[in-house]
Design an enzyme around this catalytic site. Structure first.
Site, PDB file in Angstrom:
ATOM      1  N   ALA A  62       2.276  -2.190   4.530  1.00  0.00           N
ATOM      2  CA  ALA A  62       1.865  -1.236   5.548  1.00  0.00           C
ATOM      3  C   ALA A  62       1.324  -2.071   6.700  1.00  0.00           C
ATOM      4  O   ALA A  62       0.653  -3.075   6.478  1.00  0.00           O
ATOM      5  CB  ALA A  62       0.777  -0.334   4.997  1.00  0.00           C
ATOM      6  N   MET A 118      -2.251  -7.431   6.788  1.00  0.00           N
ATOM      7  CA  MET A 118      -3.156  -8.327   6.045  1.00  0.00           C
ATOM      8  C   MET A 118      -2.488  -8.932   4.805  1.00  0.00           C
ATOM      9  O   MET A 118      -3.169  -9.272   3.838  1.00  0.00           O
ATOM     10  CB  MET A 118      -4.405  -7.554   5.625  1.00  0.00           C
ATOM     11  CG  MET A 118      -5.114  -6.848   6.766  1.00  0.00           C
ATOM     12  SD  MET A 118      -6.475  -5.849   6.169  1.00  0.00           S
ATOM     13  CE  MET A 118      -6.866  -4.891   7.655  1.00  0.00           C
ATOM     14  N   SER A 119      -1.185  -9.039   4.836  1.00  0.00           N
ATOM     15  CA  SER A 119      -0.508  -9.563   3.637  1.00  0.00           C
ATOM     16  C   SER A 119       0.768 -10.288   4.046  1.00  0.00           C
ATOM     17  O   SER A 119       0.897 -10.736   5.176  1.00  0.00           O
ATOM     18  CB  SER A 119      -0.165  -8.400   2.705  1.00  0.00           C
ATOM     19  OG  SER A 119       0.787  -7.542   3.307  1.00  0.00           O
ATOM     20  N   TYR A 151      -8.119 -11.154   1.275  1.00  0.00           N
ATOM     21  CA  TYR A 151      -9.420 -10.547   1.590  1.00  0.00           C
ATOM     22  C   TYR A 151     -10.145 -10.021   0.359  1.00  0.00           C
ATOM     23  O   TYR A 151     -11.334  -9.720   0.412  1.00  0.00           O
ATOM     24  CB  TYR A 151      -9.279  -9.430   2.647  1.00  0.00           C
ATOM     25  CG  TYR A 151      -8.454  -8.239   2.240  1.00  0.00           C
ATOM     26  CD1 TYR A 151      -8.899  -7.320   1.295  1.00  0.00           C
ATOM     27  CD2 TYR A 151      -7.209  -8.018   2.812  1.00  0.00           C
ATOM     28  CE1 TYR A 151      -8.133  -6.235   0.925  1.00  0.00           C
ATOM     29  CE2 TYR A 151      -6.441  -6.928   2.456  1.00  0.00           C
ATOM     30  CZ  TYR A 151      -6.899  -6.048   1.508  1.00  0.00           C
ATOM     31  OH  TYR A 151      -6.131  -4.990   1.142  1.00  0.00           O
ATOM     32  N   GLU A 152      -9.456  -9.918  -0.756  1.00  0.00           N
ATOM     33  CA  GLU A 152     -10.122  -9.501  -1.998  1.00  0.00           C
ATOM     34  C   GLU A 152     -10.880 -10.658  -2.630  1.00  0.00           C
ATOM     35  O   GLU A 152     -11.543 -10.479  -3.650  1.00  0.00           O
ATOM     36  CB  GLU A 152      -9.088  -8.973  -2.996  1.00  0.00           C
ATOM     37  CG  GLU A 152      -8.426  -7.684  -2.561  1.00  0.00           C
ATOM     38  CD  GLU A 152      -7.268  -7.291  -3.462  1.00  0.00           C
ATOM     39  OE1 GLU A 152      -7.476  -6.474  -4.373  1.00  0.00           O
ATOM     40  OE2 GLU A 152      -6.154  -7.792  -3.271  1.00  0.00           O
ATOM     41  N   ASN A 196       0.148   3.152  11.560  1.00  0.00           N
ATOM     42  CA  ASN A 196      -0.786   3.535  12.630  1.00  0.00           C
ATOM     43  C   ASN A 196      -0.504   2.673  13.847  1.00  0.00           C
ATOM     44  O   ASN A 196       0.089   1.601  13.730  1.00  0.00           O
ATOM     45  CB  ASN A 196      -2.239   3.300  12.173  1.00  0.00           C
ATOM     46  CG  ASN A 196      -2.462   1.869  11.719  1.00  0.00           C
ATOM     47  OD1 ASN A 196      -2.139   1.495  10.593  1.00  0.00           O
ATOM     48  ND2 ASN A 196      -2.987   1.051  12.608  1.00  0.00           N
ATOM     49  N   HIS A 209      -4.462  -9.676  -2.367  1.00  0.00           N
ATOM     50  CA  HIS A 209      -4.767 -10.013  -0.982  1.00  0.00           C
ATOM     51  C   HIS A 209      -5.808 -11.124  -0.936  1.00  0.00           C
ATOM     52  O   HIS A 209      -6.675 -11.219  -1.799  1.00  0.00           O
ATOM     53  CB  HIS A 209      -5.317  -8.786  -0.242  1.00  0.00           C
ATOM     54  CG  HIS A 209      -4.372  -7.628  -0.195  1.00  0.00           C
ATOM     55  ND1 HIS A 209      -4.314  -6.693  -1.199  1.00  0.00           N
ATOM     56  CD2 HIS A 209      -3.462  -7.255   0.736  1.00  0.00           C
ATOM     57  CE1 HIS A 209      -3.390  -5.797  -0.891  1.00  0.00           C
ATOM     58  NE2 HIS A 209      -2.852  -6.109   0.282  1.00  0.00           N
ATOM     59  N   HIS A 226      -2.890   0.729  -4.795  1.00  0.00           N
ATOM     60  CA  HIS A 226      -2.205  -0.374  -5.474  1.00  0.00           C
ATOM     61  C   HIS A 226      -2.447  -0.216  -6.980  1.00  0.00           C
ATOM     62  O   HIS A 226      -3.577  -0.277  -7.433  1.00  0.00           O
ATOM     63  CB  HIS A 226      -2.760  -1.732  -5.042  1.00  0.00           C
ATOM     64  CG  HIS A 226      -2.454  -2.090  -3.615  1.00  0.00           C
ATOM     65  ND1 HIS A 226      -1.423  -2.909  -3.266  1.00  0.00           N
ATOM     66  CD2 HIS A 226      -3.037  -1.723  -2.464  1.00  0.00           C
ATOM     67  CE1 HIS A 226      -1.386  -3.040  -1.954  1.00  0.00           C
ATOM     68  NE2 HIS A 226      -2.363  -2.332  -1.438  1.00  0.00           N
ATOM     69  N   SER A 259       0.822  -1.229   0.000  1.00  0.00           N
ATOM     70  CA  SER A 259       0.000   0.000   0.000  1.00  0.00           C
ATOM     71  C   SER A 259       0.846   1.266   0.000  1.00  0.00           C
ATOM     72  O   SER A 259       1.615   1.501   0.931  1.00  0.00           O
ATOM     73  CB  SER A 259      -0.877   0.070   1.259  1.00  0.00           C
ATOM     74  OG  SER A 259      -1.803  -0.961   1.256  1.00  0.00           O
ATOM     75  N   HIS A 282      -8.158   3.360   6.118  1.00  0.00           N
ATOM     76  CA  HIS A 282      -7.199   3.121   5.037  1.00  0.00           C
ATOM     77  C   HIS A 282      -6.568   4.424   4.554  1.00  0.00           C
ATOM     78  O   HIS A 282      -5.402   4.450   4.159  1.00  0.00           O
ATOM     79  CB  HIS A 282      -7.892   2.384   3.882  1.00  0.00           C
ATOM     80  CG  HIS A 282      -6.955   1.988   2.779  1.00  0.00           C
ATOM     81  ND1 HIS A 282      -5.911   1.092   2.974  1.00  0.00           N
ATOM     82  CD2 HIS A 282      -6.883   2.368   1.483  1.00  0.00           C
ATOM     83  CE1 HIS A 282      -5.253   0.948   1.836  1.00  0.00           C
ATOM     84  NE2 HIS A 282      -5.822   1.709   0.917  1.00  0.00           N
TER      85      HIS A 282
HETATM   86  N1  HPA Z   1      -4.036  -3.747  11.060  1.00  0.00           N
HETATM   87  C1  HPA Z   1      -3.953  -4.567  10.002  1.00  0.00           C
HETATM   88  N2  HPA Z   1      -3.430  -4.200   8.843  1.00  0.00           N
HETATM   89  C2  HPA Z   1      -2.956  -2.952   8.740  1.00  0.00           C
HETATM   90  C3  HPA Z   1      -3.016  -2.039   9.804  1.00  0.00           C
HETATM   91  C4  HPA Z   1      -3.583  -2.464  11.030  1.00  0.00           C
HETATM   92  O1  HPA Z   1      -3.674  -1.718  12.022  1.00  0.00           O
HETATM   93  N3  HPA Z   1      -2.453  -0.873   9.357  1.00  0.00           N
HETATM   94  C5  HPA Z   1      -2.071  -1.101   8.079  1.00  0.00           C
HETATM   95  N4  HPA Z   1      -2.368  -2.344   7.696  1.00  0.00           N
END
Ligand code: HPA
Length: 269
Positions: free
Chosen positions: A113, A209-210, A85-86, A233, A83, A61, A30, A244
């Site tokens: 990320a 998530m990757s 989740y997609e 974050n 991903h 992306h 990302s 996001h």
């Molecule tokens: N959790 C999961 N995936 C992420 C996060 C998060 O806080 N930040 C960026 N990708």
């Protein structure tokens, strides 16, 4: 068509387009895909044109494969990954890594990320190890014996020599690079605060998530791996809201350090 047949078909397609003997695969997460724009003598191929390739649907992306020269190395860079989740199967998620191996890459640099448990936004973290919390595994199914064993060792999935080089380079450039364990989940929900408290106890320094599926497939096939998380974050419970847009925004802020670091690392590997 079997997975092996697909890998060969895609490898041959890319080779015919001029993607020859890449040394490193770069999987750019990302907001980090911009690095691919610095590739010289670039051959750029839209994902939509590549046989057996997935589709990239996430904001931030781009969905392009870029082959060429970066920091004196031949790289095959992916602007945008697939991903789970997609709705992609893990075969689709990890397919590019298989193709990188088939094309002869020595190693892959996997970036993402991530939410920080041990570190705050703006931190770059070299991944020392991961915890697979997806409840799944991309190697389930028939083993591709040509790539690796049925029961691969994951002790050194993240190559120590690559990470040491990354730290050396970061120090020279006065860029702070932390070390940590990445926990991979499926998403697309961010975690709950209770989950994050639990994951902290389990030893996670960052969550995302990757990366985990790609690294499992890379390790299986003997590809060396450098994983870098851009912490965008604080994970849930440490801060009030997660979105996001913020992930993309913080990535924008650290991308110059990130790009500089990756190029310097590539020239040294
Ligand atoms: N959790 C999961 N995936 C992420 C996060 C998060 O806080 N930040 C960026 N990708």
């Amino acid at each position: 068509m079997t997975l092996m047949t697909k890998i060969i078909e895609t490898k041959d397609f890319l080779a015919a387009k001029g993607v020859i003997a890449p040394e490193f695969g770069l999987i750019l997460g990302s907001g980090l895909g911009e690095l691919a724009e610095e590739v010289d003598n670039a051959i750029v191929i839209d994902y939509a044109d590549i046989p057996n390739w997935g589709k990239s649907t996430v904001v931030g992306h781009a969905g392009k494969l870029v082959y060429g020269d970066l920091a004196g190395r031949k790289v095959l860079a992916l602007q945008g990954r697939f991903h789970f989740y997609e709705g992609n199967s893990l075969d689709v998620v990890t397919f590019p890594v298989r193709v990188m191996k088939a094309l002869g890459c020595e190693g892959v640099l996997v970036t993402n990320a991530a939410g920080g448990i041990s570190y705050g936004p703006g931190t770059l973290m070299a991944i020392t190890d991961h915890i697979n919390m997806t409840g799944n595994n991309p190697l389930i199914g028939e083993n591709l014996d040509d790539f690796g064993p049925r029961f691969p060792d994951m002790s050194d999935a993240y190559t120590a020599t690559y990470r040491e080089k990354a730290h050396e380079v970061a120090e020279k450039m006065s860029i702070k690079l932390e070390d940590g364990v990445y926990m991979g989940l499926t998403g697309p929900t961010y975690e709950t605060p209770a989950e994050i408290r639990a994951f902290k106890v389990l030893g996670a320094d960052a969550v995302g998530m990757s990366t985990v599926p790609e690294v499992i497939v890379a390790a299986h096939s003997g590809l060396k791996v450098l994983g870098i998380s851009a912490i965008t974050n604080f994970a849930a419970g440490f801060q009030s809201e997660l979105n996001h847009e913020e992930v993309v925004e913080v990535t924008q802020q650290i991308k110059e350090d990130f790009k500089g670091l990756v190029k310097a690392i590539l020239s040294e590997l």
